[in-house]
Scaffold this motif. Structure first.
Motif, short mmCIF file in Angstrom:
data_model
loop_
_atom_site.label_atom_id
_atom_site.label_comp_id
_atom_site.label_asym_id
_atom_site.label_seq_id
_atom_site.Cartn_x
_atom_site.Cartn_y
_atom_site.Cartn_z
N GLY A 165 0.85 -1.19 0.00
CA GLY A 165 0.00 0.00 0.00
C GLY A 165 0.87 1.22 0.00
O GLY A 165 2.02 1.18 0.45
N ARG A 166 0.32 2.32 -0.48
CA ARG A 166 1.09 3.55 -0.52
C ARG A 166 1.30 4.07 0.90
O ARG A 166 0.64 3.62 1.83
CB ARG A 166 0.35 4.61 -1.34
CG ARG A 166 -0.14 4.10 -2.66
CD ARG A 166 -0.83 5.21 -3.40
NE ARG A 166 0.16 6.03 -4.09
CZ ARG A 166 0.03 6.46 -5.34
NH1 ARG A 166 -1.06 6.19 -6.03
NH2 ARG A 166 0.96 7.19 -5.89
N ASN A 167 2.18 5.03 1.05
CA ASN A 167 2.37 5.66 2.36
C ASN A 167 1.04 6.23 2.84
O ASN A 167 0.36 6.91 2.09
CB ASN A 167 3.40 6.80 2.28
CG ASN A 167 4.78 6.29 1.90
OD1 ASN A 167 5.44 6.87 1.05
ND2 ASN A 167 5.20 5.21 2.51
N GLY A 168 0.70 5.91 4.08
CA GLY A 168 -0.53 6.47 4.63
C GLY A 168 -1.79 5.72 4.23
O GLY A 168 -2.89 6.16 4.55
N ALA A 169 -1.63 4.57 3.57
CA ALA A 169 -2.82 3.84 3.13
C ALA A 169 -3.51 3.15 4.29
O ALA A 169 -4.70 2.81 4.21
CB ALA A 169 -2.44 2.82 2.06
N GLY A 170 -2.78 2.93 5.40
CA GLY A 170 -3.41 2.27 6.55
C GLY A 170 -2.79 0.92 6.89
O GLY A 170 -3.35 0.14 7.64
N LYS A 171 -1.59 0.66 6.34
CA LYS A 171 -0.93 -0.63 6.59
C LYS A 171 -0.58 -0.81 8.07
O LYS A 171 -0.84 -1.86 8.65
CB LYS A 171 0.36 -0.75 5.74
CG LYS A 171 0.15 -0.52 4.26
CD LYS A 171 1.43 -0.73 3.47
CE LYS A 171 2.50 0.31 3.74
NZ LYS A 171 2.16 1.68 3.30
N SER A 172 0.00 0.22 8.65
CA SER A 172 0.40 0.10 10.05
C SER A 172 -0.82 0.03 10.97
O SER A 172 -0.81 -0.69 11.98
CB SER A 172 1.29 1.28 10.47
OG SER A 172 2.45 1.29 9.66
#
Lengths: 269, 218
Positions: free
Chosen positions: B38-45
């Motif tokens: 996912g892109r940065n800030g997509a919600g992976k973390s």
């Protein structure tokens, strides 16, 4: 704790409690090290603040020539008032800030918000108990005399002050997760208690029409209990443990219910 | 088994609620290797924190019957003024592990020398990553949640991580957030792409990588 809520198989309750006790133990140890500079002697710093306040008040009482109630020396009078008051207010403050001060630790799923609160309450309780023992010990050494009327009542008063502070702190802590205004209002709300909780007077010394409203304040009762236990010349007739327990019960229930409600709102970053 | 049912996560911001995950469901068993793209800030973390239980979803349910790690990342939740060793002891305690064993194994894995006994705030991000990864490997989890830990490490560390994960994969699962596609290919058999609050689930890692690649250039 969260696993209990999300796990379909209820885990063994005793094992769950033991694991939670381990977490609280780890948190209290860690907090001791971080707060007092990671040095074992650093814990002594916890003594410095109350000792300075007590010595200052002691000097003020002497200079002002104010009399303490019969049978109470100035030092013991101030210590028996200030330590339970501080135990209450420091527990309330520390528990209220337990989530904001340790947010990063919630990163570890075994650590739940309530564990942070309990660890801080335990640490404050231990700290102020130590403060009391050391101050009174030093005083006894200087006077070469040591008298306690009823140690159990003293400990009971401390216990009530600690639980009262911790449960009030929990309510503030959870409300603080909902509104920042609560965090800002906490200090101004609690600070007046310093003046009205019997640090400088006893219930007996108050005129009846002031004593009655003053005793609506549960912290005052904990101070009265500690003094009644410490001094053989002072009795507990104005203090009501039941009244304080009722406060603790209501605050704890409200705090625990709020904790369930705000749990989903707590953000890690 | 880990199961997310209709999980929504909303963060409050000054500009109103911000939906990071919107009604996502996911089910996997403890042995799986799952890559998360996912892109940065997509919600992976955020997804990792919810899988692990560090954060509760705003709505929906999470069920876990396996022992899941905390999200292992280079930033970590180490206390800056405590030494690496003291931080390890704390984590070993909260997971009810043998403290000395965890400390010894972490120290051996991290290879940061005397820094192990110095405050974590003196560490570089690579050293923090070494400590965090070594510590997590010293504790037996059924599923390891790994959040871009190799991004800051040097080549020997990345190699060591790869080998440790390979060895661990025989008995444990993995949810791996990474922009290192080779690493995902190596350890994962399933792939999630996080985009606009939704999860796309691919059993074919190569297909997921292809779709993700196209979405980046689009």
């Amino acid at each position: 704790m969260s696993s209990a809520a999300t796990n379909p198989v209820p885990p063994n309750l005793l094992r769950g409690l033991w694991l939670q006790a381990e977490v609280v133990h780890a948190l209290a140890l860690r907090e001791t090290r971080t707060r007092f500079g990671g040095h074992k002697l650093g814990y002594l710093w916890a003594l410095v603040e109350p000792t300075l306040i007590i010595l200052t008040l002691d000097a003020l009482f002497r200079v002002a020539g104010r009399a303490t109630p019969v049978g109470m020396d100035i030092f013991s009078f101030i210590v028996t008032g200030l330590v339970p008051y501080h135990l209450f207010s420091a527990s309330a403050r520390q528990v209220a800030e337990s989530i904001n001060g340790n947010r990063a630790l919630l990163f570890y799923p075994p650590v739940q918000p309530l564990d942070l609160a309990i660890a801080r309450a335990v640490l404050e309780g231990a700290t102020y108990f130590m403060v009391f023992v050391l101050l009174m010990g030093a005083h006894a050494l200087v006077l070469q005399r040591f008298e306690v009327d009823d140690l159990l009542t003293v400990l009971w008063g401390f216990g009530l002050a600690s639980f009262l502070g911790a449960s009030a702190g929990l309510v503030f802590c959870c409300l603080g997760q909902i509104s920042n205004a609560v965090d800002r209002a906490r200090g101004p709300l609690l600070r007046p208690l310093f003046w009205i909780s019997g640090v400088f007077f006893t219930a007996e010394s108050l005129p009846a029409h002031i004593r009655k409203p003053a005793l609506y304040n549960p912290v005052f009762h904990t101070v009265e209990l500690v003094r009644a236990g410490w001094f053989s010349t002072y009795g507990p007739e104005h203090a009501s443990s039941t009244y304080v327990l009722a406060w603790i019960g209501v605050l704890a229930v409200v705090g625990l219910v709020l904790e369930r409600l705000v749990r989903r709102r707590i953000e890690l970053t | 088994m880990i199961e997310l049912e209709h999980v929504t996560k909303t963060y409050r911001t000054t500009k109103g609620p911000h939906v990071v995950l919107d009604d996502v469901s996911l089910r996997f068993h403890a042995g799986e290797g799952i890559g998360v793209l996912g892109r940065n800030g997509a919600g992976k973390s955020t997804l990792l924190r919810i899988i692990g239980g560090a954060e509760a979803p705003t709505s929906g349910r999470v069920r876990r019957t396996s022992r899941v790690s905390w999200p292992i990342g280079f930033a970590g939740a180490f206390h800056g003024s405590l030494s690496g060793e003291a931080n390890c002891r704390f984590v070993a305690r909260i997971y009810a592990q043998d403290i000395d064993r965890v400390v010894d194994e972490t120290r051996a894995f991290a290879e940061i020398g005397e820094y192990f006994f110095m405050p974590v705030r003196t560490y570089s991000s690579g050293m923090r990553a070494r400590l965090a990864f070594g510590l997590s490997m010293a504790i037996d989890f059924d599923v390891y949640l790994i959040d871009e830990i190799t991004a800051v490490g040097d080549k020997p560390f990345r190699k060591k991580c790869g080998e440790a994960l390979e060895e661990r994969r025989a008995r444990a699962g993995l949810v791996l957030v990474s922009h290192d596609l080779a690493m995902i290919r190596r350890h994962c058999t399933r792939c999630l792409v996080v985009s606009r609050g939704a999860l796309s689930d691919y059993d074919d890692v190569d297909e997921a990588l292809k779709v993700y690649d196209q979405s980046l250039s689009a």
